[in-house]
Design an enzyme around this catalytic site. Sequence first.
Site, PDB file in Angstrom:
ATOM      1  N   LEU A   1     151.193  40.221  45.093  1.00  0.00           N
ATOM      2  CA  LEU A   1     152.163  39.724  45.417  1.00  0.00           C
ATOM      3  C   LEU A   1     153.083  38.959  44.523  1.00  0.00           C
ATOM      4  CD1 LEU A   1     151.726  40.582  48.492  1.00  0.00           C
ATOM      5  CD2 LEU A   1     152.841  38.667  49.015  1.00  0.00           C
ATOM      6  N   HIS A   2     153.087  39.184  43.408  1.00  0.00           N
ATOM      7  CA  HIS A   2     154.142  37.815  41.929  1.00  0.00           C
ATOM      8  C   HIS A   2     155.515  38.914  42.217  1.00  0.00           C
ATOM      9  CE1 HIS A   2     150.325  37.405  40.458  1.00  0.00           C
ATOM     10  NE2 HIS A   2     149.512  37.741  41.184  1.00  0.00           N
ATOM     11  N   ALA A   3     156.009  38.144  41.186  1.00  0.00           N
ATOM     12  CA  ALA A   3     157.506  38.114  40.873  1.00  0.00           C
ATOM     13  C   ALA A   3     158.082  38.748  41.808  1.00  0.00           C
ATOM     14  CB  ALA A   3     157.658  38.821  39.407  1.00  0.00           C
TER      15      ALA A   3
END
Length: 90
Positions: free
Chosen positions: A14-16
């Site tokens: 769960l990044h960017a």
Amino acid sequence: MVKQEIIVQNETGLHARPASQFVQLASKYKSEITVSKVGQKERINAKSIIAILSYGMIKGTKISIEAVGEDEREAVASLIELIQSNFAEA
């Protein structure tokens, strides 16, 4: 209260962009929505991009999504569906 566990399978976790999609979807609901890593007590606000980005949910992390409020069932179901869809990435 509705609570469901899922394992993050997205390559980038769960990044960017995935984090942004997650927060945007969570923010559509009136319920209070929190996320926690299974086995840990700390819960974060699912509607906070800073909280989601800094929580370190990488691929393979088992998380719990919990919602309390009038649209809690729909909120949890839609967030689980988003994660299961791999954030619509090919």
